[in-house]
Design an enzyme around this catalytic site. Sequence first.
Site, mmCIF file in Angstrom:
data_model
loop_
_atom_site.group_PDB
_atom_site.id
_atom_site.type_symbol
_atom_site.label_atom_id
_atom_site.label_comp_id
_atom_site.label_asym_id
_atom_site.label_seq_id
_atom_site.Cartn_x
_atom_site.Cartn_y
_atom_site.Cartn_z
ATOM 1 N N GLU A 63 0.847 -1.437 -0.099
ATOM 2 C CA GLU A 63 0.152 -0.189 -0.180
ATOM 3 C C GLU A 63 0.837 1.273 0.492
ATOM 4 O O GLU A 63 1.970 1.374 1.024
ATOM 5 C CB GLU A 63 -0.433 0.169 0.526
ATOM 6 N N LYS A 138 -10.806 0.012 -1.669
ATOM 7 C CA LYS A 138 -10.490 -0.242 -1.344
ATOM 8 C C LYS A 138 -11.779 -0.492 0.412
ATOM 9 O O LYS A 138 -12.341 0.813 -0.037
ATOM 10 C CB LYS A 138 -9.764 0.053 -0.125
ATOM 11 N N CYS A 180 -4.506 -3.799 3.599
ATOM 12 C CA CYS A 180 -4.453 -3.320 4.590
ATOM 13 C C CYS A 180 -5.350 -3.694 5.727
ATOM 14 O O CYS A 180 -5.466 -4.510 6.468
ATOM 15 C CB CYS A 180 -3.802 -1.604 4.329
#
Length: 308
Positions: A63, A138, A180
């Site tokens: 990321e 995301k 993440c």
Amino acid sequence: MYPALCRSSPRLPHAMAGPPGLKPLVAVGQVTSTPNKELNFGICARLVREAAQRGACLVFLPEGFDYIGSDTAQTLSLAEGLDGDLMGRYAELARECGVWLSLGGFHERGQDWLTTQRIYNCHVLLDPAGNIVAAYRKTHLCDVELVGRVVMKESSFTNPGTEIVPPVGTPAGRLGLSICYDLRFPEISLALRRAGAEILTYPSAFTIPTGSAHWEVLLRARAIESQCYVVAAAQTGKNHEHRTSYGHALVVDPWGAVVAQCHEGTGLCYAEIDLDYLHRIRQEIPVHGHRRPDLYGTVAATGLEPAP
């Protein structure tokens, strides 16, 4: 860089075209991105070329591989579209090296940039021809406050994604994309496993307080419950004066064992993906078939069909 487990013998370039019998080799990157996009690209390109020389068929970057801005204004100003110059350079790098690239956490100016003035945190998968074969945005945004330690408000400048992307076939296995903070939500990993994923990937930029407490245990838990390989590229070290990242990029096998890990600094760790081993574990402990949807429902996602 001292990877915990690397092949000691040399591999042929472009593992997917190598001799029969060799298991696919993946390379997992650990970098310290800064606001300097050109410097970041140079470091990542060096790692990709190094991984290709070792025979990796798939290279994972973390990321924020493109940059990590020092504040919200800088983060927004540096963002690009998927059709921009930077992604074009990574496409050329994939073609040059003949590898798949997992580019996790690209700061994307989407089609709604002019109206929202917010970006997407986008995990892009490139094939060896440089084509974008998947783009996952995301879905879980990191809004947390650890009093006196860490404050993050990703939703203040980022749009949440609206869908989970079906697993993608690669030379290493069927790859499920996350980013993440998604790691904290087992529902997405179980939905991807139900859709046929064999490798789950969590490119990340964990902070030191959360990373030291939760990073490895969460990654191992996702591997054990899904019976997938888990690959997690990571940011490490001081990204700018206001941020330091935890690092410890790693690979976990479907049994929950850490089979490769980066230590301090920029570098790569390597792991072989053994799908025969994965399927043996699933056969010996068939938890997927033991679930009780009659009691607690089925974890699924809109648009994801269950694997046959």
